[in-house]
Every structure is written in C-alpha cells, then in structure tokens.
Design a protein around this motif. Structure first.
Motif, PDB file in Angstrom:
ATOM      1  N   UNK A 231     -13.869 -71.326  64.818  1.00  0.00           N
ATOM      2  CA  UNK A 231     -13.201 -71.684  63.163  1.00  0.00           C
ATOM      3  C   UNK A 231     -14.196 -71.864  62.258  1.00  0.00           C
ATOM      4  N   UNK A 232     -14.504 -70.674  61.511  1.00  0.00           N
ATOM      5  CA  UNK A 232     -15.825 -70.895  60.922  1.00  0.00           C
ATOM      6  C   UNK A 232     -15.340 -71.098  59.495  1.00  0.00           C
ATOM      7  N   UNK A 233     -15.568 -72.265  58.394  1.00  0.00           N
ATOM      8  CA  UNK A 233     -15.653 -72.071  57.160  1.00  0.00           C
ATOM      9  C   UNK A 233     -17.222 -72.833  56.986  1.00  0.00           C
ATOM     10  N   UNK A 234     -16.935 -73.166  54.667  1.00  0.00           N
ATOM     11  CA  UNK A 234     -18.135 -73.850  54.510  1.00  0.00           C
ATOM     12  C   UNK A 234     -18.183 -75.004  55.063  1.00  0.00           C
ATOM     13  N   UNK A 235     -18.726 -75.822  54.109  1.00  0.00           N
ATOM     14  CA  UNK A 235     -19.003 -77.115  54.337  1.00  0.00           C
ATOM     15  C   UNK A 235     -18.220 -78.021  53.482  1.00  0.00           C
ATOM     16  N   UNK A 236     -17.357 -77.552  52.725  1.00  0.00           N
ATOM     17  CA  UNK A 236     -16.653 -78.440  52.285  1.00  0.00           C
ATOM     18  C   UNK A 236     -16.064 -79.674  52.243  1.00  0.00           C
ATOM     19  N   UNK A 237     -15.529 -80.671  51.454  1.00  0.00           N
ATOM     20  CA  UNK A 237     -14.698 -81.482  52.787  1.00  0.00           C
ATOM     21  C   UNK A 237     -13.654 -80.985  52.626  1.00  0.00           C
ATOM     22  N   UNK A 238     -12.547 -80.421  51.923  1.00  0.00           N
ATOM     23  CA  UNK A 238     -11.094 -79.675  52.419  1.00  0.00           C
ATOM     24  C   UNK A 238     -10.794 -78.955  53.878  1.00  0.00           C
ATOM     25  N   UNK A 239     -12.092 -78.261  54.079  1.00  0.00           N
ATOM     26  CA  UNK A 239     -12.197 -77.534  55.397  1.00  0.00           C
ATOM     27  C   UNK A 239     -12.345 -78.097  55.976  1.00  0.00           C
ATOM     28  N   UNK A 240     -13.212 -79.294  55.656  1.00  0.00           N
ATOM     29  CA  UNK A 240     -13.212 -80.237  57.092  1.00  0.00           C
ATOM     30  C   UNK A 240     -11.815 -80.843  57.746  1.00  0.00           C
ATOM     31  N   UNK A 241     -11.631 -81.046  57.023  1.00  0.00           N
ATOM     32  CA  UNK A 241     -10.048 -82.242  56.782  1.00  0.00           C
ATOM     33  C   UNK A 241      -8.872 -80.907  57.345  1.00  0.00           C
ATOM     34  N   UNK A 249      -4.238 -77.565  67.276  1.00  0.00           N
ATOM     35  CA  UNK A 249      -3.269 -76.325  67.639  1.00  0.00           C
ATOM     36  C   UNK A 249      -4.190 -75.647  68.108  1.00  0.00           C
ATOM     37  N   UNK A 250      -5.128 -75.186  67.349  1.00  0.00           N
ATOM     38  CA  UNK A 250      -5.829 -73.797  68.221  1.00  0.00           C
ATOM     39  C   UNK A 250      -7.503 -74.972  69.154  1.00  0.00           C
ATOM     40  N   UNK A 251      -6.157 -75.249  70.179  1.00  0.00           N
ATOM     41  CA  UNK A 251      -7.239 -76.214  70.829  1.00  0.00           C
ATOM     42  C   UNK A 251      -8.568 -75.693  71.586  1.00  0.00           C
ATOM     43  N   UNK A 252      -8.439 -74.167  71.637  1.00  0.00           N
ATOM     44  CA  UNK A 252     -10.502 -73.398  72.471  1.00  0.00           C
ATOM     45  C   UNK A 252     -11.110 -73.149  71.460  1.00  0.00           C
ATOM     46  N   UNK A 253     -10.932 -73.701  70.468  1.00  0.00           N
ATOM     47  CA  UNK A 253     -11.598 -73.425  69.369  1.00  0.00           C
ATOM     48  C   UNK A 253     -12.704 -74.261  68.894  1.00  0.00           C
ATOM     49  N   UNK A 254     -13.697 -74.191  68.204  1.00  0.00           N
ATOM     50  CA  UNK A 254     -14.671 -74.974  67.543  1.00  0.00           C
ATOM     51  C   UNK A 254     -14.969 -74.426  66.139  1.00  0.00           C
ATOM     52  N   UNK A 255     -14.950 -76.529  65.684  1.00  0.00           N
ATOM     53  CA  UNK A 255     -15.054 -75.530  64.134  1.00  0.00           C
ATOM     54  C   UNK A 255     -16.035 -75.831  63.717  1.00  0.00           C
ATOM     55  N   UNK A 475     -23.288 -84.076  63.354  1.00  0.00           N
ATOM     56  CA  UNK A 475     -22.182 -84.732  63.805  1.00  0.00           C
ATOM     57  C   UNK A 475     -21.345 -83.335  64.286  1.00  0.00           C
ATOM     58  N   UNK A 476     -22.583 -82.468  63.932  1.00  0.00           N
ATOM     59  CA  UNK A 476     -21.180 -80.728  64.200  1.00  0.00           C
ATOM     60  C   UNK A 476     -21.603 -80.577  66.098  1.00  0.00           C
ATOM     61  N   UNK A 477     -19.979 -80.137  65.954  1.00  0.00           N
ATOM     62  CA  UNK A 477     -19.786 -80.182  67.380  1.00  0.00           C
ATOM     63  C   UNK A 477     -19.911 -77.971  67.927  1.00  0.00           C
ATOM     64  N   UNK A 478     -20.409 -77.993  66.848  1.00  0.00           N
ATOM     65  CA  UNK A 478     -20.636 -76.477  66.582  1.00  0.00           C
ATOM     66  C   UNK A 478     -22.468 -76.584  67.478  1.00  0.00           C
ATOM     67  N   UNK A 479     -23.041 -77.787  67.037  1.00  0.00           N
ATOM     68  CA  UNK A 479     -24.339 -78.002  67.737  1.00  0.00           C
ATOM     69  C   UNK A 479     -24.766 -77.761  69.300  1.00  0.00           C
ATOM     70  N   UNK A 480     -23.488 -78.300  69.663  1.00  0.00           N
ATOM     71  CA  UNK A 480     -24.153 -79.014  71.175  1.00  0.00           C
ATOM     72  C   UNK A 480     -23.464 -77.626  72.211  1.00  0.00           C
ATOM     73  N   UNK A 481     -22.551 -76.380  71.017  1.00  0.00           N
ATOM     74  CA  UNK A 481     -22.193 -75.467  71.723  1.00  0.00           C
ATOM     75  C   UNK A 481     -23.912 -74.562  71.985  1.00  0.00           C
ATOM     76  N   UNK A 482     -24.269 -74.581  70.202  1.00  0.00           N
ATOM     77  CA  UNK A 482     -25.718 -73.708  70.293  1.00  0.00           C
ATOM     78  C   UNK A 482     -26.369 -74.259  71.388  1.00  0.00           C
ATOM     79  N   UNK A 483     -26.117 -75.215  72.207  1.00  0.00           N
ATOM     80  CA  UNK A 483     -27.756 -75.753  72.634  1.00  0.00           C
ATOM     81  C   UNK A 483     -27.244 -75.399  73.598  1.00  0.00           C
ATOM     82  N   UNK A 484     -25.881 -75.419  74.070  1.00  0.00           N
ATOM     83  CA  UNK A 484     -25.615 -74.581  75.432  1.00  0.00           C
ATOM     84  C   UNK A 484     -25.482 -72.855  75.818  1.00  0.00           C
ATOM     85  N   UNK A 485     -25.197 -72.449  74.116  1.00  0.00           N
ATOM     86  CA  UNK A 485     -25.210 -70.983  74.457  1.00  0.00           C
ATOM     87  C   UNK A 485     -27.220 -70.113  75.058  1.00  0.00           C
TER      88      UNK A 485
END
Length: 609
Positions: A231-241, A249-255, A475-485
């Motif tokens: 789930x890709x968004x910009x880094x606005x507060x309401x997008x993170x919320x 709900x999107x259990x297989x996704x990362x932000x 604190x980005x979960x995406x960075x953990x994904x990039x590290x594994x990728x």
C-alpha cells in the motif's frame, strides 16, 4: 401529344413572385436545382438553367444529358452505401452492431490520443470526404452520453479480467484540481504494468474516508485483499493513519512511504536555513511570470553581454563557443524540489547578468526592487553567491537519487543500498570542511569568524536533512523489506545471507517446500556466475523462469514492488491536460472515464495478447 419524358406543370406564376428561388423550390423541380447569386443551377449537370420560362426547365429535365448525369450520381450513391455496409458486415455482425463498434473504436481513439470529443463536429466533414464509412459517425453529444459509458463498461470488464488473481501494489495519491475539487487516484502495479483503476472526487480527505474508499475500489475491481502486497502513499499523517485502519484487513501487504516524497522533504530541510536564497528564487520567478515582453528581452540581453574569459574557462568554453546559452531561468515547481535546485544552479551563474538586466527594467514592483537591492550591494551579492554555490555543489547526490527513483524500474532490491549511501553522504556532511571548489573559494575570502559561522550553517543543513531522512526510514517496515529484497539481485548476493529461512518475511518464501528449496540452491549457485556489463535485473529473472520457474515468479513480484507514488503523479499530469479551462463543465463521471481510458490505453487488446 405530350412527351412522356416531360413533367406536367399545372400551375402558372406571374409578377414579382417569379424568382429563381421560387422556381427551384416548386414541387416538380424540388431537389433538382439550387440557387447561387440569383442563378438556378442543376445539381447533377452543374450548369445554369433559364428559370424564367418553364418550358426551358422542363426541356432540361427531359434531356438525355440530364438523365445520364442523374444515373451517374445515383450509381455513385449506391456504391458508397454498399461500401459502407460491406465494411460493417465484413468482420461479422449486423449493420447496426458494426456501426456501434465504429463509434466505440472512435471513442477509444479520441480518449487515447487526448482529443476532446466535442471536436468531432469539426472532424466529420474531413472523415466524410476521405473515409468511405465516415458518414456513420454520430454527433459529439451522442458519443459522450451514449457511447462513452458503453466503452468504459467494456474497459472496466477487461480491467477486472486483467487483474484477476494477480499480486498487486496499490498506489494512492490525492490532489486538488483548478476547480478546487479533491481528486483521489488509485493505481495498481502488476510487476512492470500499471493500471489506473479508480478516480474518486472526495468530499473530505481523512484517514477514515481514504481507507473506506480504497477498500470499496478494490472490491469493485474484484481485487482480493490477500493479493495486495503493498500500500503505497506519500508520508502525510492521514495516509499513515489510513494504513493503521487497513493493516488488519490487507494482511499480506506492507505500507510503503513514497521514497520520492521523502527525498523532496529531505531536500526542503537541507535548504531551510537559506531564507535569502528562497526569497531571491521566488522574486526571480515572479519577475518573469506572465511577463511575455520581459521574457523576450532577457535572452536578447544575455546575447548582448560580452563573454568574459574567466567565465568561459569555468563553464567549459571551447573554440569560441558562448559560455552561457541565452535561455530563460528555470521555473521551480512547488511540488518538485529538484526543479528548485535546478533554478538555484541557473541563478548562481547569472547574478551579474541579472544585475545589469534589472537595472534597465522600468518596473518598480516590490520583487524587482528586492532583486536590485540584493544585487546592487556587493556584500549581499557575495553572500547570496556563496550560499547558492553551496546548494549547487552539495545537493546533486540528493537530486541524482530522486531522479533515479522517478523512473519505472525494479528498484526494491537496490533501494536499501541507495538509502544507505545517501545517509552516509549526509552523515559525512555534518563534519566535513570542504564542500566544493566554488564554495571553498568563497569561504577562503571571508574573515575567520564569518567563515566558521558559514561552516556551522552548512553542517546544520546536512544535520537537518539527515534527521528528516532518519525520521521517515528508521521506523519504516518497507526498509526491512528492501533489506531482504537484496537477495534477488545477483550483484548483491555475496553481501547477504544464503539461508532461505532468513527470508521468511518475503511473500512466497515462508515455509518453502522442498521443490522451492532446490530452486533456491540452483539460484545461489548460478548467482556466482559473471554477469554481463549490460545486466538488467528484470531480464535476468525472466530468463531464469526456464530453470527455476517458481522462484523466478516470486523474485519478479518482489523486485517490482512499487517504492514510489510517481505513477499516480503521472496520472494527475494527464488529468490536468484533460480538464483544461475550456472543459471545466466536463462531468465527474465523464472525466473519470476519459482519464482511465487514456491512462490505461487499450487494455482490452493487452488482455487478448
């Protein structure tokens, strides 16, 4: 005895009522003649006929020449009709069905080429003249109200079929159009393919409304929630919320926070302390904005300036070539930091020309006066030049990384290394004392105390940028994904773990069966082979499908996980060209339909292929 070829004329006309128009409009002659400059002309023979005497008109109609001309014209008309019908029937279906398909194909062409449908009225005469089936085209109103929704319905069906059972990245972004309407575009990425699946006109943009809209759109497009991997968004507060609402709900996704947006924030913080530079850039922009006469004068002024020898050496002047091109200043865009940096680079090499140019300008506007004040004061100009030189020499690393991420390539495996390299660059900048040839030269001419103050300021720039980068990546979960990728980039295999169990958090690699583990071993062995100079990651994994099909499919889905929201920005660029000032009355449904048809292209044909 009356000649049977002659038409009987029962009425007689006398006096002022007898005119060429009246004669041509009589029931017996209707459709045979037209009037031009009070002359009655035969439509078939294309020559004038004496209209005063009826017998002359009747004799012309009964003549063999006229009969032959009528027969020839009727034959051509029948031939055109037969050609139209055969063209429609040639590929199957009834004439009515083929006409409908013609209208639909025409709509698709207009939408893909970004041609307003209302232009059809101007195009129709050309189509009728040069295309045998051009007469089948209906009016612009019918095309838009009747056929556009039908074309879009076919498009939506094909889009659902295309995305069925596919693992996708969902990319979301919002903008405000010039009608002050909030527009939310949702793009999904299926590996290297991108599709605009929805255009929503929002009444409010909150975390709750965003999450609800995304789920509704995914459901309407038959995309399984379990098939969303990002789930890709910009880094606005309401997008993170919104992600916190969607996460269960999107259990297989990362932000994924858009990396380009992060780098724009980093760039803004890097230059935050240079208020005078920001003011100068803004004043120059306003000086040329909506000033066509000034835009014409400035290049002429540049061309008239004598080339200084030292300027030529600095700018690489060779063989008498001009040191600077006579072009207008770059105009910065508020939403794209890279354009601001480019503008600063231009201004830093044209301060002297600006000084002489604005001295000659008659305007006394506030921004013009501020430009004169800064450039007329030797001390202020020197400080402005130093700060601009620092920005120009210290930001290319940020700009290069930003430009790289704006492309459409598989960045997930290299994202971790790129971010790490940029962080290291910013970290070194917090302590270094040499910043670049021009910056160092400017510092050397300053008193010791002032030089130290500037060095502290430059260190603060790197510190602010580093803090902003850390805030969004630590604190980005995406960075953990990039590290594994990284494991799916054979160029980096030597630097990562070879144990498949270490990558259980990557999609498809948790609890791998024996067959997948065998493919993993084959990949680890082949990754040691020497790679070609023109190595392309995507092509590598496409070729590996022959040897390790299951792992190659997992790898392709991993490397193509979307890391930025630039694809929705591109859809907004198309939106702006679609909804111009002349088309503000375009309805929301028609705007959505035309934009999706244009962005996605002929998705029906892509599905067939």
């Amino acid at each position: 005895m009356t000649d049977p070829k002659k038409r009987k004329i029962s009425s007689k006309l006398h006096g002022d009522k007898l005119t060429a128009e009246y004669r041509a409009g009589e029931k017996a002659f209707k459709g045979l003649f037209y009037v031009e400059d009070k002359t009655m002309i035969c439509r078939f023979c294309q020559h004038s006929v004496d209209w005063v005497r009826r017998n002359t008109v009747v004799d012309h109609i009964a003549s063999k020449k006229h009969a032959k001309a009528v027969e020839l014209a009727e034959g051509k008309r029948a031939e055109r009709q037969a050609t139209l019908q055969s063209a429609f029937r040639g590929s199957g279906g009834t004439l009515q069905e083929r006409r409908g398909n013609f209208q639909k194909d025409f709509i698709r062409m207009m939408a893909t080429a970004d041609i307003p449908i209302e232009k059809v009225a101007a195009m129709k005469p050309f189509l009728m003249k040069y295309c045998s089936d051009g007469g089948a085209l209906t009016s612009a109103q019918n095309l838009q109200t009747l056929y556009l929704p039908r074309v879009f319905e076919d498009h939506a069906i094909a889009l659902k079929a295309t995305l069925k059972d596919k693992l996708v990245s969902v990319i979301v972004d919002e903008t405000t159009d010039h009608r002050d309407k909030s527009v939310l575009n949702i793009v999904v990425g299926d590996m290297d393919k991108l599709y605009l699946i929805d255009v929503i006109f929002m009444t409010e943009c909150t975390a709750k409304s965003l999450s609800k809209t995304v789920l509704t759109s995914l459901t309407s497009n038959s995309i399984d929630f379990d098939n969303v991997c990002a789930f890709v968004t910009d880094n606005a507060a309401y997008c993170k919320a919104a992600w916190r609402i969607l996460e269960p709900i999107l259990t297989s996704a990362i932000h994924v926070g858009c990396m380009c947006h992060i780098l724009n924030l980093v760039g803004e913080d890097f230059v935050k302390v240079f208020k005078e530079v920001k003011q100068f850039v803004n004043d120059i922009r306003n000086a040329f904005k909506r000033q066509p006469a000034r835009k014409r004068r400035y290049p002429r002024h540049l061309s008239a300036q004598p080339d200084a020898e030292e300027d030529g050496e600095e700018d690489g002047e060779e063989d008498g070539e001009p040191a600077r091109s006579a072009c207008l200043p770059s105009e910065p865009c508020a939403s794209r930091w890279g354009t601001w940096e480019k503008a600063v680079a231009y201004h830093s090499t044209h301060l002297q020309e600006y000084a002489s140019f604005f001295d000659e300008e008659a305007s006394n506007a506030d921004n013009i006066n501020r430009i004169r004040e800064v450039l007329g004061d030797e001390g202020k100009r020197a400080r402005l030049q130093l700060e601009m030189n620092f920005i120009t020499e210290s930001t290319p690393k940020i700009q290069f990384t930003l430009t790289k991420f704006e492309g459409n390539s598989p960045f997930a495996p290299v994202m971790y290394a790129c971010v790490d390299d940029l962080m290291s660059y910013l970290m070194r900048g917090t302590t270094k004392v040499q910043f670049g040839p021009k910056t160092d030269d400017g510092l050397s001419s300053l008193p010791h105390a002032e030089k130290n103050r500037y060095i502290e300021t430059f260190h603060e720039c790197f510190t602010l940028a580093l803090q902003k980068m850390s805030k969004h990546t630590d604190s980005s979960m995406a960075m953990d994904f990039y590290k594994l990728a990284r494991v799916f980039d054979p160029r980096q295999v030597a630097t990562v773990s070879h144990d498949i169990a270490s990558y259980a958090n990557l999609p498809g690699l948790s609890n791998p069966p024996d067959s997948l583990q065998e493919e993993w071993a084959i990949y680890m062995s082949s990754a040691k082979d020497q790679l070609p100079e023109d190595f392309k990651l995507h092509e590598f994994w496409k070729a590996m499908k022959l040897r390790i099909p299951r792992l190659a499919q997992i790898a392709l889905q991993t490397i193509w996980l979307k890391t930025t929201s630039v694809d929705t920005e591109r859809s907004f660029s198309q939106y702006k060209t679609l909804l111009t000032d002349k088309r503000e009355s375009l309805s929301e449904p028609h705007t959505k339909q035309l934009l999706m048809l244009r962005y996605n292209g002929d998705v029906e044909k892509r599905l067939v292929v």
